[in-house]
Design a protein around this motif. Structure first.
Motif, mmCIF file in Angstrom:
data_model
loop_
_atom_site.group_PDB
_atom_site.id
_atom_site.type_symbol
_atom_site.label_atom_id
_atom_site.label_comp_id
_atom_site.label_asym_id
_atom_site.label_seq_id
_atom_site.Cartn_x
_atom_site.Cartn_y
_atom_site.Cartn_z
ATOM 1 N N GLU A 1 0.980 -1.301 0.041
ATOM 2 C CA GLU A 1 -0.034 -0.093 0.085
ATOM 3 C C GLU A 1 0.825 1.270 0.043
ATOM 4 O OE1 GLU A 1 -3.069 0.022 -0.581
ATOM 5 O OE2 GLU A 1 -3.865 -1.986 -0.251
ATOM 6 N N ASP B 1 1.321 3.137 -2.506
ATOM 7 C CA ASP B 1 0.757 4.237 -3.619
ATOM 8 C C ASP B 1 -0.392 4.679 -2.989
ATOM 9 O OD1 ASP B 1 -0.331 1.827 -3.721
ATOM 10 O OD2 ASP B 1 -1.056 2.210 -5.731
ATOM 11 N N THR B 2 -1.219 4.013 -2.035
ATOM 12 C CA THR B 2 -2.258 4.660 -1.373
ATOM 13 C C THR B 2 -1.848 5.528 -0.038
ATOM 14 O OG1 THR B 2 -2.550 2.612 -0.078
ATOM 15 C CG2 THR B 2 -3.846 2.784 -2.268
ATOM 16 N N ARG C 1 -0.822 8.825 -1.776
ATOM 17 C CA ARG C 1 -2.093 9.639 -2.420
ATOM 18 C C ARG C 1 -2.810 10.051 -1.065
ATOM 19 N NH1 ARG C 1 -2.106 5.237 -6.506
ATOM 20 N NH2 ARG C 1 -1.306 6.145 -8.397
ATOM 21 N N HIS C 2 -3.087 9.581 -0.096
ATOM 22 C CA HIS C 2 -3.737 9.892 1.020
ATOM 23 C C HIS C 2 -3.406 11.147 1.620
ATOM 24 C CE1 HIS C 2 -6.116 9.514 4.503
ATOM 25 N NE2 HIS C 2 -5.249 9.893 5.114
ATOM 26 N N TYR D 1 -2.418 5.896 7.541
ATOM 27 C CA TYR D 1 -3.114 6.969 7.128
ATOM 28 C C TYR D 1 -3.550 7.915 8.121
ATOM 29 C CZ TYR D 1 -3.321 3.337 3.609
ATOM 30 O OH TYR D 1 -2.941 2.119 2.609
ATOM 31 N N LEU E 1 -7.752 -2.718 2.436
ATOM 32 C CA LEU E 1 -8.510 -1.359 2.365
ATOM 33 C C LEU E 1 -10.272 -1.630 2.412
ATOM 34 C CD1 LEU E 1 -6.570 0.866 0.062
ATOM 35 C CD2 LEU E 1 -6.191 0.169 2.369
#
Length: 289
Positions: free
Chosen positions: A32, A34-35, A38-39, A103, A150
């Motif tokens: 994860e 990339d997520t 981006r977050h 996150y 996710l």
């Protein structure tokens, strides 16, 4: 933007750190990535630094928006060395740090940018913000053996507590406005977690000042930075929703085959929204409305 070392980044981009805030993402594996990046771009950070192994790849859009630095996050002291280098390079700037598959959520983050929250926190005369690490985990470990999903992410809705933080210089009194927080997977599976790694508090958002140093236990050399609130009222706290502990428990040989599921009667689907975290009492807005 790709840099072969942290020294190169600082030499070439130090002047740009006058505009912030800065997010540091320490990439330990390829889960994860990339997520995560981006977050934090979407939260409004002016700079998102991805410190990651040279062999990892990034999607094209992230290559253009993230400042990538070749870095080995597995070596001893990697976190403190990286964060302290950025502190020295960006005096006066707000900095956030986390790992991949983590996150950041703060009160009302769906409608307010990180810059708005930090502007208010600055007006409160605070230079640091307490964040709680809330463990995320997949509810089906047969389908998701790394415990990361996710879409099927769950969290513990209760089971969190705090203890007074001892003061090594004063046995009679604990440290003022400092607590050690526990809960989540590190509490439920504590037999697999070293005592020094069981806490879930991290001062992950702070303002760089001259001489400030991050220590190995995620606390700072300036004791006021380690406090959860100012003396006169409660302050904003934030949450880092993290698959990191679940990944470690399902990767380490000592615990991998001992855990069949992370789900229990207090598990709840994670809604990926700050309102759920506020309702569960896992962070608070302080005086910010």
């Amino acid at each position: 933007m790709h840099y072969t070392s942290l020294d190169q980044l600082i030499a070439e981009k130090k002047s740009s750190f006058a505009i912030g805030p800065i997010a540091i993402v320490l990439v330990e594996d390829d889960v994860e990535v990339d997520t995560t990046l981006r977050h934090h771009i979407q939260l409004g950070f002016a700079h998102v630094l991805a410190l990651m192994p040279a062999q990892f790849e990034l999607p094209r859009d992230l290559q253009e928006t993230v400042q990538r630095i070749d870095y080995d996050c597995s070596r001893e002291g990697a976190t403190e060395n990286a964060v302290n280098a950025i502190i020295a390079a960006a005096p006066g700037q707000w900095i956030f740090y986390c790992y991949n598959a983590e996150y950041l959520f703060f009160p009302f983050c769906e409608t307010r940018a990180i810059t708005e929250m930090l502007a208010f926190h600055t007006e409160e005369r605070r230079d640091s913000m307490l964040t709680y690490i809330i463990d995320l985990y997949a509810d089906d470990l047969d389908t998701y053996p790394q415990a990361v999903s996710l879409e099927r992410a769950h969290l513990d809705r209760s089971g969190y507590y705090a203890l007074a933080r001892p003061d090594a210089t004063n046995d009679a009194h604990p440290k003022e406005r400092q607590l050690d927080f526990y809960g989540g997977l590190r509490w439920r599976f504590e037999e697999h977690v070293p005592p020094a790694r069981r806490k879930i508090d991290r001062i992950a958002i702070f303002r760089a000042t001259s001489g400030l140093k991050l220590r190995e236990d995620h606390t700072f050399s300036n004791e006021e930075y380690n406090t959860y609130a100012c003396p006169w009222h409660h302050n904003i706290t934030a949450t880092i929703c993290s698959f990191r502990t679940a990944k470690a428990l399902k990767t380490n040989p000592g615990s991998r085959y001992e855990i069949d599921t992370f789900s229990w009667h207090n598990s709840a689907p994670f809604e990926w929204h700050s309102r759920q975290l506020l309702d569960l009492g896992l962070m608070e807005p302080g005086q910010w409305f």
